[in-house]
Design an enzyme around this catalytic site. Sequence first.
Site, PDB file in Angstrom:
ATOM      1  N   LYS A 204       0.834  -1.200   0.000  1.00 50.43           N
ATOM      2  CA  LYS A 204       0.000   0.000   0.000  1.00 50.43           C
ATOM      3  C   LYS A 204       0.871   1.253   0.000  1.00 50.43           C
ATOM      4  O   LYS A 204       0.637   2.187  -0.771  1.00 50.43           O
ATOM      5  CB  LYS A 204      -0.937  -0.015   1.221  1.00 50.43           C
TER       6      LYS A 204
ATOM      7  N   GLN B  46      -4.590  -1.221   9.564  1.00 54.00           N
ATOM      8  CA  GLN B  46      -4.600  -2.592   9.042  1.00 54.00           C
ATOM      9  C   GLN B  46      -5.220  -3.547  10.065  1.00 54.00           C
ATOM     10  O   GLN B  46      -4.886  -3.511  11.249  1.00 54.00           O
ATOM     11  CB  GLN B  46      -3.159  -3.018   8.704  1.00 54.00           C
TER      12      GLN B  46
ATOM     13  N   ASP C  59     -10.890   2.911   3.969  1.00 53.32           N
ATOM     14  CA  ASP C  59     -11.298   1.499   3.956  1.00 53.32           C
ATOM     15  C   ASP C  59     -12.813   1.358   3.773  1.00 53.32           C
ATOM     16  O   ASP C  59     -13.297   0.282   3.403  1.00 53.32           O
ATOM     17  CB  ASP C  59     -10.937   0.838   5.299  1.00 53.32           C
TER      18      ASP C  59
END
Length: 305
Positions: A55, A99, A122
């Site tokens: 990422k 995460q 997200d």
Amino acid sequence: MTETKIISGKAKAEEVLGVVKAASEKLIAETGVTPGIAVVIVGEDPASQVYVRSKGKRAEECGFVSRTHRLDENVGEAELLALVQSLNDDADIHGILVQLPLPKHINEDKIIETILPEKDVDGFHPINIGLLSTGNRTRALIPCTPAGSLLLAKEALGSNLSGLNAVVIGRSNIVGKPMAALLLQESCTVTIAHSRTKNIEALAKTADILVAAVGRPKMINASWIKPGATVIDVGINRIPAPEKGEGKMRLVGDVDYDDVIGTAGAITPVPGGVGLMTIAMLMSNTVTAAARAAGRSDLEPEFKL
Ligand code: GUN
């Protein structure tokens, strides 16, 4: 035998990233705002480490401000919450990603709910889930893996999915539930199947679009597949690969790829399918969040979701 089309996540992700980079450059040129993303990782989970590195690398390639915060496995919840708050307050950061999974002593919901919804790239915050569920895509940030999966399904089927039977296997908040919401909005008839579903194989076989998101290597074989169906394999499972040498591993999906070739109409490979799209959609959400923060929704990256 059906000729099975291989849906290239690599090609589609590159196309998406091209649009995202162009949108980002236009945003920078017209507003002076450079999209910024902060990725937070807690602990040493090897798979998470790999994802987070990818990422950060991709964000840099896109020309974003990119920061990675690595916290110790034993970090307190209060300290993590304080970091999220500081990123909420940081005008250079438009996207925040923590995460998952987090260590057991940290309340995941509490962390997700602390991220400002407009920075939640997200799409996991209840506000974004709600906006997705009510069909307000112009204000929502859409979860990356489902959004990427939908684009791949459309690569095989075209943009009109209306009336198709879609079966989503897996009911996670990250993939299964938002995937079902997206497919419903496309006017599919949607069923969510899971570990308690009775006669799951027969149900899967009714699907024109089958999305597998369970995390069990090669669980789904040809007998689950309606001939000609489009199969989206979200699973990324590491299994031993003695043929590659002692101790070596390889990645496989939730679908037994070799077995369904010749039955499915189209399938996404693992690796090279959904995984690459997840990161591309994250970059897209970051530019979207930055454009909205600059009051320029007209500069959001555009591709038909
Ligand atoms: N863990 C597995 N997939 C994801 C994802 O898409 N986002 C975050 N934050 N964590 C994950």
